[in-house]
Design an enzyme around this catalytic site. Structure first.
Site, PDB file in Angstrom:
ATOM      1  N   LYS A  19      -1.962   7.878  13.062  1.00  0.00           N
ATOM      2  CA  LYS A  19      -2.149   6.673  13.861  1.00  0.00           C
ATOM      3  C   LYS A  19      -2.059   7.044  15.330  1.00  0.00           C
ATOM      4  CE  LYS A  19      -0.178   2.096  14.934  1.00  0.00           C
ATOM      5  NZ  LYS A  19       0.775   1.042  14.509  1.00  0.00           N
ATOM      6  N   LYS A  74       2.509   8.985  13.820  1.00  0.00           N
ATOM      7  CA  LYS A  74       1.998   8.137  14.896  1.00  0.00           C
ATOM      8  C   LYS A  74       2.337   8.771  16.240  1.00  0.00           C
ATOM      9  CE  LYS A  74       2.764   3.423  16.746  1.00  0.00           C
ATOM     10  NZ  LYS A  74       3.437   2.136  16.464  1.00  0.00           N
ATOM     11  N   ASP A 133       6.875   0.902  11.120  1.00  0.00           N
ATOM     12  CA  ASP A 133       6.663   1.995  12.081  1.00  0.00           C
ATOM     13  C   ASP A 133       8.020   2.372  12.672  1.00  0.00           C
ATOM     14  OD1 ASP A 133       4.023   1.345  11.539  1.00  0.00           O
ATOM     15  OD2 ASP A 133       3.376   1.418  13.629  1.00  0.00           O
TER      16      ASP A 133
END
Length: 218
Positions: free
Chosen positions: A183, A154, A92
């Site tokens: 996400k 995300k 990430d």
């Protein structure tokens, strides 16, 4: 509402506190396996230890350029390669928010491409810190993430002034490419909210609270 087990299967069970100890990391690893989450998301310094502990029983996710995103691309690339070498299954990364304000979408896209190339078949999620962006900047980020062939966009690190919102997931869903997943992360505090994020199209949920809620209800 979805079955609790289904919601848990979309959770990246997360502990990114600056004071996280190995005992705490090991506990969330145990909980992730017990409750069948998608992964554990932990600091880079614990990846090798956690992977050795978990073996193949749970995916290990870690963060790059976290939480501010203003590291150079070379540093983020080194971090990514190091994390993968230590056994990370998913990455990430935080984008450079200064570049978003400068409109340097070329640099943002290039950085994502470089990190995705390093990840290869491993999952790359791009953290855009939506709470700091205008709607136009969010749309541009969706385009950059799509063009660079990242796996996920995300919503947030959970370390800035806001977390995931339903509105951001709805906006992202309209502007990402068909091969990009979403996400939602930051501030997801109930099973009901988790379920709604999934209903709006999110595929992963970055949270520690969902597992805690389930544990407390037993």
């Amino acid at each position: 509402m979805r079955e609790t087990n289904e919601i848990l299967s979309h959770v990246d069970h997360t502990l990114l506190s600056t004071t996280a100890t190995w005992d705490e990391i090991r506990q969330i690893c145990d909980d992730a396996v017990k409750y069948g989450t998608a992964s554990v998301c932990i600091p880079p310094s614990y990846v090798k230890q956690a992977k050795g502990y978990l073996k193949d029983s749970m995916k290990v996710c870690t963060v790059i350029g976290f939480p501010n995103g203003y590291n150079t691309t070379a540093v983020k690339l080194f971090e990514t390669e190091d994390a993968l070498k230590n056994g990370a299954d998913e990455i990430d990364m935080v984008v450079n928010n200064g570049w978003t304000k400068d409109g340097r979408w070329d640099l943002i896209e290039e950085e994502i491409r470089i990190l995705k190339a390093a990840c290869g078949e491993k999952v790359l999620k791009v953290i855009v810190e939506a709470c700091l962006l205008t709607e136009e900047e969010k749309i541009k980020m969706c385009e950059a993430v799509t063009n660079a062939h990242a796996d996920y966009i995300k919503t947030s690190t959970g370390f800035s002034k806001g977390g995931a919102t339903f509105e951001d997931i709805e906006l992202f869903s309209k502007h990402i490419g068909e091969n990009v997943k979403m996400k939602a992360a930051g501030g997801i505090s109930s099973l009901e909210d988790a379920d709604k994020f999934l209903s709006l199209g999110a595929d992963r949920l970055g949270t520690s609270r969902v597992v805690k809620i389930v544990k407390a209800s037993e």
